[in-house]
Structures are given as C-alpha cells and as structure tokens.
Design a protein around this motif. Structure first.
Motif, PDB file in Angstrom:
ATOM      1  N   LEU A   9      57.961  29.589  25.146  1.00 60.38           N
ATOM      2  CA  LEU A   9      58.964  29.959  24.079  1.00 60.38           C
ATOM      3  C   LEU A   9      60.273  29.260  24.207  1.00 60.38           C
ATOM      4  CD1 LEU A   9      58.515  33.758  24.661  1.00 60.38           C
ATOM      5  CD2 LEU A   9      57.601  32.576  22.671  1.00 60.38           C
ATOM      6  N   GLY A  10      60.427  28.295  25.133  1.00 55.71           N
ATOM      7  CA  GLY A  10      61.707  27.605  25.231  1.00 55.71           C
ATOM      8  C   GLY A  10      61.999  26.998  24.069  1.00 55.71           C
ATOM      9  N   ALA A  11      61.200  26.376  23.290  1.00 53.19           N
ATOM     10  CA  ALA A  11      61.848  25.701  22.342  1.00 53.19           C
ATOM     11  C   ALA A  11      62.148  26.669  21.005  1.00 53.19           C
ATOM     12  CB  ALA A  11      60.763  24.712  21.724  1.00 53.19           C
ATOM     13  N   ALA A  12      61.626  27.718  21.108  1.00 57.78           N
ATOM     14  CA  ALA A  12      62.224  28.692  20.208  1.00 57.78           C
ATOM     15  C   ALA A  12      63.199  29.506  20.329  1.00 57.78           C
ATOM     16  CB  ALA A  12      60.805  29.779  19.983  1.00 57.78           C
ATOM     17  N   LEU A  13      63.955  29.277  21.674  1.00 55.46           N
ATOM     18  CA  LEU A  13      65.075  30.221  21.833  1.00 55.46           C
ATOM     19  C   LEU A  13      66.308  29.578  21.538  1.00 55.46           C
ATOM     20  CD1 LEU A  13      63.835  31.857  25.473  1.00 55.46           C
ATOM     21  CD2 LEU A  13      63.888  32.676  22.930  1.00 55.46           C
ATOM     22  N   ILE A  14      67.383  30.315  21.313  1.00 57.70           N
ATOM     23  CA  ILE A  14      68.853  29.800  21.306  1.00 57.70           C
ATOM     24  C   ILE A  14      69.516  29.930  22.401  1.00 57.70           C
ATOM     25  CG2 ILE A  14      71.092  30.213  19.748  1.00 57.70           C
ATOM     26  CD1 ILE A  14      69.349  31.851  17.685  1.00 57.70           C
ATOM     27  N   ALA A  15      70.288  28.688  22.572  1.00 63.22           N
ATOM     28  CA  ALA A  15      71.031  28.825  23.933  1.00 63.22           C
ATOM     29  C   ALA A  15      71.985  29.835  24.230  1.00 63.22           C
ATOM     30  CB  ALA A  15      71.660  27.306  24.095  1.00 63.22           C
ATOM     31  N   VAL A  16      72.007  30.467  25.370  1.00 62.55           N
ATOM     32  CA  VAL A  16      72.915  31.420  25.590  1.00 62.55           C
ATOM     33  C   VAL A  16      74.725  31.050  25.371  1.00 62.55           C
ATOM     34  CG1 VAL A  16      73.998  33.118  27.228  1.00 62.55           C
ATOM     35  CG2 VAL A  16      71.531  32.389  27.121  1.00 62.55           C
ATOM     36  N   PRO A  17      75.531  31.688  24.516  1.00 59.67           N
ATOM     37  CA  PRO A  17      76.729  31.375  24.482  1.00 59.67           C
ATOM     38  C   PRO A  17      77.357  31.235  25.676  1.00 59.67           C
ATOM     39  CG  PRO A  17      76.041  32.701  22.676  1.00 59.67           C
ATOM     40  CD  PRO A  17      75.109  32.797  23.840  1.00 59.67           C
ATOM     41  N   VAL A  18      78.197  30.261  26.081  1.00 61.75           N
ATOM     42  CA  VAL A  18      78.895  30.204  27.282  1.00 61.75           C
ATOM     43  C   VAL A  18      80.183  31.316  27.469  1.00 61.75           C
ATOM     44  CG1 VAL A  18      80.334  28.524  28.759  1.00 61.75           C
ATOM     45  CG2 VAL A  18      78.470  27.805  27.294  1.00 61.75           C
ATOM     46  N   LEU A  19      80.810  31.097  26.491  1.00 61.96           N
ATOM     47  CA  LEU A  19      81.824  32.225  26.262  1.00 61.96           C
ATOM     48  C   LEU A  19      82.296  32.714  25.089  1.00 61.96           C
ATOM     49  CD1 LEU A  19      84.331  33.372  28.049  1.00 61.96           C
ATOM     50  CD2 LEU A  19      85.660  31.321  27.164  1.00 61.96           C
ATOM     51  N   PHE A  48      83.415  40.897  29.617  1.00 62.75           N
ATOM     52  CA  PHE A  48      83.054  40.299  30.778  1.00 62.75           C
ATOM     53  C   PHE A  48      81.967  41.091  31.757  1.00 62.75           C
ATOM     54  CE2 PHE A  48      83.829  39.301  35.449  1.00 62.75           C
ATOM     55  CZ  PHE A  48      83.975  38.099  35.341  1.00 62.75           C
ATOM     56  N   ALA A  49      82.329  42.434  31.824  1.00 59.73           N
ATOM     57  CA  ALA A  49      81.059  43.314  32.638  1.00 59.73           C
ATOM     58  C   ALA A  49      79.670  43.129  32.123  1.00 59.73           C
ATOM     59  CB  ALA A  49      81.477  44.733  32.503  1.00 59.73           C
ATOM     60  N   LYS A  50      79.731  42.924  30.792  1.00 60.22           N
ATOM     61  CA  LYS A  50      78.273  42.764  30.067  1.00 60.22           C
ATOM     62  C   LYS A  50      77.795  41.497  30.354  1.00 60.22           C
ATOM     63  CE  LYS A  50      76.066  43.362  25.710  1.00 60.22           C
ATOM     64  NZ  LYS A  50      76.289  43.400  24.158  1.00 60.22           N
ATOM     65  N   MET A  51      78.628  40.344  30.340  1.00 59.52           N
ATOM     66  CA  MET A  51      78.027  38.878  30.575  1.00 59.52           C
ATOM     67  C   MET A  51      78.160  38.561  31.992  1.00 59.52           C
ATOM     68  SD  MET A  51      80.769  37.081  27.911  1.00 59.52           S
ATOM     69  CE  MET A  51      80.367  35.465  28.217  1.00 59.52           C
ATOM     70  N   ASP A  52      78.602  39.383  32.946  1.00 58.34           N
ATOM     71  CA  ASP A  52      78.502  39.094  34.238  1.00 58.34           C
ATOM     72  C   ASP A  52      77.263  39.740  34.899  1.00 58.34           C
ATOM     73  OD1 ASP A  52      78.849  38.591  37.126  1.00 58.34           O
ATOM     74  OD2 ASP A  52      80.114  40.238  37.384  1.00 58.34           O
ATOM     75  N   ASP A  63      74.837  33.592  35.791  1.00 56.89           N
ATOM     76  CA  ASP A  63      74.676  34.520  34.858  1.00 56.89           C
ATOM     77  C   ASP A  63      73.858  34.043  33.401  1.00 56.89           C
ATOM     78  OD1 ASP A  63      76.294  36.664  35.929  1.00 56.89           O
ATOM     79  OD2 ASP A  63      77.865  35.201  36.047  1.00 56.89           O
ATOM     80  N   ARG A  64      74.076  32.576  33.327  1.00 53.02           N
ATOM     81  CA  ARG A  64      73.788  32.022  31.883  1.00 53.02           C
ATOM     82  C   ARG A  64      72.148  32.066  32.318  1.00 53.02           C
ATOM     83  NH1 ARG A  64      76.181  26.669  30.672  1.00 53.02           N
ATOM     84  NH2 ARG A  64      74.868  27.177  28.505  1.00 53.02           N
ATOM     85  N   ALA A  65      71.592  31.660  33.409  1.00 52.09           N
ATOM     86  CA  ALA A  65      70.206  31.696  33.818  1.00 52.09           C
ATOM     87  C   ALA A  65      69.522  33.156  33.761  1.00 52.09           C
ATOM     88  CB  ALA A  65      69.963  31.271  34.995  1.00 52.09           C
ATOM     89  N   ALA A  66      70.308  33.975  34.204  1.00 49.65           N
ATOM     90  CA  ALA A  66      69.930  35.522  34.174  1.00 49.65           C
ATOM     91  C   ALA A  66      69.639  35.804  32.698  1.00 49.65           C
ATOM     92  CB  ALA A  66      70.758  36.526  34.907  1.00 49.65           C
ATOM     93  N   LYS A  67      70.753  35.441  31.754  1.00 48.36           N
ATOM     94  CA  LYS A  67      70.626  35.962  30.482  1.00 48.36           C
ATOM     95  C   LYS A  67      69.476  35.373  29.814  1.00 48.36           C
ATOM     96  CE  LYS A  67      72.445  38.471  27.017  1.00 48.36           C
ATOM     97  NZ  LYS A  67      72.692  39.910  27.082  1.00 48.36           N
ATOM     98  N   ARG A  68      69.243  34.026  30.002  1.00 45.96           N
ATOM     99  CA  ARG A  68      68.388  33.277  29.379  1.00 45.96           C
ATOM    100  C   ARG A  68      66.848  34.014  29.596  1.00 45.96           C
ATOM    101  NH1 ARG A  68      70.816  28.201  29.566  1.00 45.96           N
ATOM    102  NH2 ARG A  68      70.487  28.130  31.878  1.00 45.96           N
ATOM    103  N   SER A  69      66.906  34.256  30.908  1.00 39.32           N
ATOM    104  CA  SER A  69      65.597  34.899  31.270  1.00 39.32           C
ATOM    105  C   SER A  69      65.160  36.314  30.715  1.00 39.32           C
ATOM    106  CB  SER A  69      65.432  35.312  32.798  1.00 39.32           C
ATOM    107  OG  SER A  69      65.616  33.939  33.552  1.00 39.32           O
ATOM    108  N   GLU A  70      66.509  37.012  30.390  1.00 39.84           N
ATOM    109  CA  GLU A  70      66.326  38.289  29.749  1.00 39.84           C
ATOM    110  C   GLU A  70      65.987  38.121  28.277  1.00 39.84           C
ATOM    111  OE1 GLU A  70      69.377  41.907  28.428  1.00 39.84           O
ATOM    112  OE2 GLU A  70      70.214  40.431  30.014  1.00 39.84           O
ATOM    113  N   MET A  71      66.708  37.077  27.717  1.00 40.17           N
ATOM    114  CA  MET A  71      66.198  36.722  26.146  1.00 40.17           C
ATOM    115  C   MET A  71      65.078  36.296  26.130  1.00 40.17           C
ATOM    116  SD  MET A  71      69.895  34.618  25.174  1.00 40.17           S
ATOM    117  CE  MET A  71      69.048  34.162  23.491  1.00 40.17           C
ATOM    118  N   GLN A  72      64.397  35.567  27.117  1.00 42.86           N
ATOM    119  CA  GLN A  72      63.126  35.096  27.016  1.00 42.86           C
ATOM    120  C   GLN A  72      62.146  36.234  27.131  1.00 42.86           C
ATOM    121  OE1 GLN A  72      62.972  32.270  30.398  1.00 42.86           O
ATOM    122  NE2 GLN A  72      63.347  30.414  29.103  1.00 42.86           N
ATOM    123  N   ALA A  73      62.202  37.171  28.112  1.00 41.96           N
ATOM    124  CA  ALA A  73      61.605  38.456  28.428  1.00 41.96           C
ATOM    125  C   ALA A  73      61.452  39.094  26.704  1.00 41.96           C
ATOM    126  CB  ALA A  73      61.931  39.336  29.108  1.00 41.96           C
TER     127      ALA A  73
END
Length: 212
Positions: A9-19, A48-52, A63-73
C-alpha cells in the motif's frame, strides 16, 4: 500475510504532514468567524497532543512513523473489503474505481461552483507545483517544521509548536488587535497565493532561460 500485504500500500498513501496549521474554522471555538489568541493556543495544545503519538512531549520522526503505520492499517482495512487479511486485485481495482468516482464528483462540483461564480472552468498549468502536487513546492511543510524547530534538535516541543502557531496568528492579525477576522484570513491567503505565483513565475523564467 496481512503484514506483508500492508507493504503493497505504500505507493497509495499520502505522506503524513509534518506540521499542521493550528488555525482556521476548527480553532474558532465560539463559531463567530473571528479567531483569538486564546482559541489558537487551545487548538494548538489539542493538536500537539493528537500528533504526539508516543506521548513523549515532542514531535519527531518517531511520531511520523507511528502516524504512517496507523494510516497504513486504516488504509488496509478500507482496501480489504472481505476482511480476509489480504488485498485481492478485485478489491484493489474496486477501491481505485471508488476513488476515481469521488474525484470526478468533486471536480464536477468545483466546476459548477466556478461556473456560478463566473470563473474560468480550467486551471492553468502553473497551478500545480513539483511532481504535480498542488500548492507549489512540496517541501513547504518541511520548511514549516524547520522554522518551528528553533533549537535545531530535529524535534518540535510543545512550546515550539505553540510559538509557531502564535507566530502564524500574529502574521495574520493585520491590525494587531489580538483577533483574526475572516477578512484578515482571506487577505493572508491572497498574499500567500501571490507569493506562490511569483515563485512559479521565477521558476518558469529560470526553466525557459538557455543554459550557459
């Protein structure tokens, strides 16, 4: 099998916004169309609390890696229609068809709104930035992170996040009355649009210039 299938699914996902920008309609707690510094601070704290994701008090690559994993799931669950832990070609094709239909519907809706407003029905080729992405150069969010990371430790603390949020508020607060009205937000968007247009014009001129 499910873990392996997630990798496709990697190619189908949008990158997680940094900020994300802690302003706009969601920050307007009173719903009166005007933002105050207090509202922006409250919204920034919540964002901030949501993104952390790991709750360590800073926003960084973890945090970005964790968010990406959540989006992938979540994406996997959307693709895996029959919930068998795998994504078949039929499921993939159906998801692609659904996305295409949604994009076509949104495009038609935008066209209708532009027609009602008497605006041109087509976008110029300069409306997209590098690699076909809208809104100019795709490193913009990365630039936002660099500006917020004032101590250069490649992480954003809660204080840095708040400071960045209030800096954007102050930039939009043209008359410095501690409030940002809808007119001021519109003026700020227009100014940003003008800067993007200038950047695209410079880029086009540079591309058209013969190489030395």
């Amino acid at each position: 099998m499910k873990k392996l299938s997630l990798l496709t699914l990697g190619a189908a996902l949008i990158a997680v916004p940094v900020l994300a920008a802690p302003g706009g309609a969601k920050a307007d707690a009173e719903g009166n169309g005007t933002l105050t510094r207090a509202e922006v601070q409250t919204n920034a704290t919540a964002m901030f609390a949501k993104m952390d994701a790991n709750g360590d008090g800073k926003l960084d690559q973890a945090d970005r890696a964790a968010k990406r994993s959540e989006m992938q799931a979540k994406a996997f669950e959307r693709f895996d229609a029959n919930k068998d832990g795998q994504i078949s070609k039929a499921e993939w094709d159906q998801h692609a068809a659904d996305r295409a239909a949604k994009r076509a519907a949104k495009k038609a809706e935008r066209g209708e709104k532009r027609a009602e407003a008497g605006e041109p029905g087509k976008r110029g080729p300069g409306m997209r930035g590098h690699h076909g992405k809208r809104g100019g150069h795709h490193g913009m969010r990365g630039g936002m992170m660099m500006k917020a990371d004032t101590d250069g430790d490649k992480a954003i603390s809660a204080a840095e996040f708040q400071t960045a949020a209030l800096a954007r508020f102050d930039a939009a607060d043209a008359n410095k009355d501690g409030q940002v009205t809808a007119d001021e937000r519109q003026a700020q968007r227009a100014a940003k649009k003008e800067k993007r247009a200038e950047w695209r014009a410079k880029r086009a001129a540079a591309a058209a210039s013969p190489a030395n």
